[in-house]
Design an enzyme around this catalytic site. Structure first.
Site: not given
Length: 366
Positions: A100, A186, A233, A322-323
């Protein structure tokens, strides 16, 4: 029902063994000095290689692109060599892994970027946003971000070139492809979202103008390594790190159409994932499916049942967990056999060493 998760899928030239994605998650354990991926990270990703696709943690494309202490880069020879250890380890376990590529823009502090002032689409400070710096201890020290300076044409060209080079570096490091991080507030998101961009040139104002930087970065990368190795993404409805768009459905449907035209191999949509967050509107998911013909990945608060339904609906082709991947290195096996999921320790998410990274065991069926 969950058999949908275990159908193979073609992604460019790759045949993936299942539709379970390990999405990018910052762990801040790169070796210092130099922000270099290391043996510990190679073991961590190799433990999770049963995912259909791993997207490695956000990796800055330049020293200026770094937002937090101890995150890995992909712009020096040493960093490329570090990532080669990771990709070799994942491939040895039969996994597929994308890098990424990340530039945080304004979501940083001078202490993380050699004393420089951060850059962004506009000279707008992200409100109520903190980042962590290396304060000389093992625990990160949290500080407020500062006001960035607005990027001029020169800066824009320079950053596009850094993305292009980072894509080439990722392939040299053995990655199967790259994911452009255009989400979560970002740099690229700072151009896309209306409330973070007050430019009056061709990179600001209308939706097409605000998507221009995204398009130019993607074009540079696909020209360098091929569109079949570039994913993107996006995070249409989150307000993470202070970026908000006034018309997210229109803006991000247009983004999907642009990415379709540029022929990227996948679109990865990060849904809002805090506990009482609203669901992504169904009409938006239908609009995206209509606008974009490639592989669509959704991630955020998915369990087995919700993921299987998303795949069966045809609105999603793969699903990111994810987690759950942090504490369950064997997550696909646990999903397949209905084994219970372990919970992760939040205190060991960022920084530190092997504890909370490598010591979560696979499930032992009695």
């Amino acid at each position: 029902m969950k058999t949908a998760l275990f159908q193979p899928i073609q992604l460019g030239s790759l045949t993936l063994k299942n539709r379970i994605v390990m999405p990018p998650m910052t762990r801040s354990r790169a070796s210092q000095p130099g922000n270099v991926a290391n043996d510990m990270m190679a073991t961590y990703y190799a433990q999770r290689a049963s995912a259909g696709l791993i997207v490695a943690e956000g990796t800055q494309i330049s020293a200026m692109g770094q937002g937090y202490a101890w995150t890995p880069g992909i712009y020096s020879a040493e960093q490329i060599a570090g990532w080669k250890k990771v990709t070799d380890a994942v491939h040895a376990e039969g996994g597929a892994i994308f890098a990424q590529l990340w530039h945080v823009g304004r979501v940083t502090h001078p202490d993380n970027i050699g004393g420089e002032q951060p850059i962004s689409s506009s000279a707008l400070k992200a409100e109520n946003v903190k980042v962590f710096i290396d304060n000389g201890s093992d625990a990160p020290g949290f500080v407020d971000v500062v006001e960035p300076r607005e990027m001029d044409k020169n800066d824009i060209e320079q950053v596009i070139e850094q993305y292009r080079q980072a894509a080439l570096n990722a392939i040299e490091a053995g990655f199967d492809g790259i994911e452009l991080h255009a989400a979560n507030g970002y740099l690229i998101n700072q151009f896309i979202d209306s409330e973070a961009n007050n430019r009056t040139d061709e990179y600001g104002g209308s939706i097409d103008n605000r998507l221009r930087f995204l398009g130019e970065v993607v074009q540079a990368m696909t020209a360098a390594i091929g569109a079949d190795r570039v994913g993107v993404r996006l995070a249409p409805f989150t307000s993470l790190n202070g970026t908000v768009d006034k018309t997210p459905v229109e803006t991000y449907t247009a983004a999907a159409a642009l990415l379709n035209k540029l022929n990227v191999v996948y679109m990865h949509i990060a849904e809002v994932d805090w506990d009482d967050a609203p669901d992504t509107p169904a009409h938006f998911k239908h609009a995206v499916r209509e606008a974009y013909q490639g592989t669509i990945i959704y991630a955020g608060r998915y369990n087995t049942e919700k993921a299987a339904l998303a795949l069966e609906s045809g609105l999603s082709d793969m699903v990111g967990f994810g987690r759950p991947f942090i504490a369950n290195p064997d997550l696909p096996s646990r999903i397949k056999h209905d084994y219970p999921l372990a919970a992760h320790d939040p205190a060991t998410l960022f920084g530190g060493a092997e504890q909370g990274l490598l010591d979560y065991p696979e499930y032992q069926a009695s």
